[in-house]
Motif scaffolding. Structure first.
Motif, mmCIF file in Angstrom:
data_model
loop_
_atom_site.group_PDB
_atom_site.id
_atom_site.type_symbol
_atom_site.label_atom_id
_atom_site.label_comp_id
_atom_site.label_asym_id
_atom_site.label_seq_id
_atom_site.Cartn_x
_atom_site.Cartn_y
_atom_site.Cartn_z
ATOM 1 N N ARG A 1 14.089 -51.334 -46.891
ATOM 2 C CA ARG A 1 15.545 -51.150 -47.032
ATOM 3 C C ARG A 1 16.294 -51.842 -45.892
ATOM 4 N NH1 ARG A 1 17.092 -47.865 -50.974
ATOM 5 N NH2 ARG A 1 15.524 -46.535 -51.967
ATOM 6 N N ARG B 1 24.301 -33.325 -59.926
ATOM 7 C CA ARG B 1 24.901 -34.333 -59.055
ATOM 8 C C ARG B 1 26.326 -33.934 -58.681
ATOM 9 N NH1 ARG B 1 24.392 -39.020 -62.039
ATOM 10 N NH2 ARG B 1 26.133 -38.271 -63.257
ATOM 11 N N TRP C 1 22.966 -45.517 -46.931
ATOM 12 C CA TRP C 1 23.894 -46.510 -47.478
ATOM 13 C C TRP C 1 23.288 -47.900 -47.294
ATOM 14 C CZ3 TRP C 1 29.015 -45.802 -49.368
ATOM 15 C CH2 TRP C 1 29.480 -44.479 -49.333
ATOM 16 N N ASP D 1 20.992 -39.106 -46.300
ATOM 17 C CA ASP D 1 22.087 -39.936 -46.814
ATOM 18 C C ASP D 1 21.852 -41.378 -46.354
ATOM 19 O OD1 ASP D 1 24.474 -40.724 -47.971
ATOM 20 O OD2 ASP D 1 25.678 -40.192 -46.213
ATOM 21 N N PHE E 1 15.207 -51.213 -56.315
ATOM 22 C CA PHE E 1 16.207 -50.734 -57.248
ATOM 23 C C PHE E 1 15.707 -50.682 -58.691
ATOM 24 C CE2 PHE E 1 18.398 -53.213 -53.885
ATOM 25 C CZ PHE E 1 18.924 -52.125 -53.195
ATOM 26 N N ARG F 1 25.396 -49.291 -52.161
ATOM 27 C CA ARG F 1 24.618 -48.273 -52.875
ATOM 28 C C ARG F 1 24.414 -47.070 -51.944
ATOM 29 N NH1 ARG F 1 20.757 -48.211 -56.918
ATOM 30 N NH2 ARG F 1 22.271 -49.580 -57.944
ATOM 31 N N ARG F 2 24.879 -45.899 -52.382
ATOM 32 C CA ARG F 2 24.665 -44.665 -51.630
ATOM 33 C C ARG F 2 23.579 -43.850 -52.325
ATOM 34 N NH1 ARG F 2 29.050 -39.917 -49.810
ATOM 35 N NH2 ARG F 2 27.896 -39.368 -47.916
ATOM 36 N N THR F 3 22.580 -43.434 -51.549
ATOM 37 C CA THR F 3 21.465 -42.648 -52.063
ATOM 38 C C THR F 3 21.367 -41.360 -51.250
ATOM 39 O OG1 THR F 3 20.276 -44.672 -52.677
ATOM 40 C CG2 THR F 3 19.007 -42.622 -52.586
ATOM 41 N N THR G 1 17.238 -36.802 -56.254
ATOM 42 C CA THR G 1 17.871 -37.987 -55.682
ATOM 43 C C THR G 1 19.078 -38.353 -56.525
ATOM 44 O OG1 THR G 1 15.747 -38.792 -54.845
ATOM 45 C CG2 THR G 1 17.537 -40.389 -55.004
ATOM 46 N N TYR G 2 20.246 -38.466 -55.854
ATOM 47 C CA TYR G 2 21.483 -38.898 -56.498
ATOM 48 C C TYR G 2 21.822 -40.300 -55.981
ATOM 49 C CZ TYR G 2 21.807 -33.754 -56.438
ATOM 50 O OH TYR G 2 21.543 -32.416 -56.506
ATOM 51 N N ARG G 3 22.377 -41.142 -56.869
ATOM 52 C CA ARG G 3 22.781 -42.493 -56.466
ATOM 53 C C ARG G 3 24.179 -42.793 -56.989
ATOM 54 N NH1 ARG G 3 17.267 -43.298 -57.719
ATOM 55 N NH2 ARG G 3 16.044 -44.015 -55.923
ATOM 56 N N THR H 1 19.416 -37.644 -50.980
ATOM 57 C CA THR H 1 18.222 -36.914 -51.396
ATOM 58 C C THR H 1 18.251 -35.514 -50.815
ATOM 59 O OG1 THR H 1 16.934 -38.962 -51.457
ATOM 60 C CG2 THR H 1 15.706 -36.911 -51.399
#
Length: 408
Positions: free
Chosen positions: A329, A198, A166, A164, A367, A180-182, A229-231, A184
């Motif tokens: 990042r 998702r 951020w 997780d 991005f 932005r939250r990613t 991967t969810y965003r 995996t």
């Protein structure tokens, strides 16, 4: 003449060079389940196809059955190696196929057929070596949930990890500011299409906008490794901090044969406003004390201004540390923090002809489609440090009435 040709043909047929015993050509198929028990639907089963051949092989073609009740993927390329049969030199063959039964019951894997072109004494012969049919029992799930339940998502895997990230951290956000939250998920022993859709990220007081979902499958000798991967873009919709609830992800550990639970952790979104200090009436001060205090404050102000000219601000130090670690990042998070603290300086960075294009390249690498390269972070941090405060603030000094208020 005909009789002589017939005799030669009979000698070739009876030639020991072309005669093969039953054990000279063999093809076997075995099934392996990581936990050693009967598999459940959609759980990975490894089919090991092995051949041993005591013959000279010119061409080969392994033909796989249709496998109508299974999903499948081949793990790597075929492997040929040296081996022996009863002490005599032979060639070994191996292929591994991961199959995923689509339901419970008893199934039969039809024979694999290995078509071999053998060469001996100038002659070529095409033969077929078949494996035996392989029965495979797939157990029905007895507990709650399971492969046939609509919820929760059935996830059989050898291992599962959750990451997780951020950017920036959610506890620093003010009203309306985005992050932005990613998230995996990576699982061993299944393909990417078997990972869950998702999840819903929804809490009153927080605005969320879902991004695209990316799925990848990496093939390894021990089985596929799946990643999804969810965003989301997240914004606080109220001025006070709100807790974004955790999301549980149940999964079946195929090695230990037990249910486990992973978690997308809960996070606090929004910055807590500082409580105003209680006002107390100042004590009466003598004229001499006021004069001494004023001189001391003036001296401290001059020394602080002099030190600030030679010491890097915390955002610049954060940029340097992230560049040293090659952490793209973290570098971008330090940029965002610097922009919130000093918008004028950040605007000067973006407007500068030397640093602006490289900052845009960093955004594209993080991005964009994932194909843009990350710029040289160490050089970029060095050039950002070279842009003085005077380039961001024309007067070169902080406002006398305190720091400028930030919007939002």
């Amino acid at each position: 003449m005909v009789r002589r040709a017939l005799i030669v043909w009979l000698l070739l047929v009876a030639s020991p060079a072309l005669a093969l015993d039953d054990g000279d050509l063999a093809l076997t198929v075995t099934a392996e389940v990581p936990g050693g028990a009967a598999p459940y639907p959609r759980e990975m089963v490894l089919l090991r196809i092995r051949g041993t051949y005591r013959a000279q092989i010119a061409l080969e073609d392994l033909r796989q059955p249709s496998l109508p009740h299974f999903g499948w993927t081949q793990l790597g390329r075929d492997r040929w190696f040296r081996t022996t049969i009863q002490g005599q030199e032979a060639r070994g063959f191996e292929r591994t196929v991961a199959v995923f039964p689509q339901g419970a019951g008893r199934f039969v894997v039809d024979p694999f057929v290995h078509r071999l072109t053998l060469v001996d004494g100038g002659e070529r012969r095409l033969i077929e070596v078949r494996s035996n049919p392989l029965p495979l029992d797939v157990a029905a799930w007895q507990g709650t949930g399971g492969p046939d339940a609509p919820e929760p998502w059935w996830l059989p895997a050898e291992g599962l990890t959750v990451t997780d990230i951020w950017e920036p951290e959610p506890e620093t956000l003010r009203l309306g500011e985005p992050a932005r939250r990613t998230v995996t998920l990576e699982a061993q022993g299944l393909t990417a299409d078997a990972l869950p859709p998702r999840p819903t990220l929804r809490t009153r007081g927080i605005l969320t906008f879902a991004g695209p979902v990316e799925r990848q499958t990496r093939i390894t000798p021990s089985g596929p490794v799946a990643r999804v991967t969810y965003r989301w873009d997240v914004r606080p919709g109220v001025p006070e901090p709100i807790t974004l609830a955790a999301i549980a992800i149940p999964w079946f550990d195929t090695r230990a044969r037990v249910m486990r639970e992973a978690e997308i952790p809960a996070r606090i979104v929004g910055a807590r406003a500082a409580a105003p200090a209680a006002e107390t009436p100042p004590p009466p001060a003598s004229p001499w004390r006021a004069l001494v205090a004023g001189l001391a404050a003036f001296g401290l102000g001059l020394s602080a201004w002099g030190v600030s000219r030679h010491r890097e601000a915390p955002p610049l130090r954060a940029l340097t540390r992230a560049a040293r670690r090659r952490d793209a990042r973290g570098f971008h998070a330090a940029l965002s923090h610097a922009a919130r603290r000093d918008p004028d300086r950040a605007a000067a960075w973006r407007a500068d002809s030397g640093t602006g294009p490289r900052l845009a390249a960093l955004d594209a690498a993080l991005f964009g489609t994932g194909e843009a390269p990350v710029p040289d972070l160490a050089g970029l941090a060095r050039d950002l440090r070279s842009i003085r405060v005077s380039a961001a603030r024309p007067d070169g000094l902080a406002p006398l009435d305190g720091p400028r208020p930030h919007a939002g």
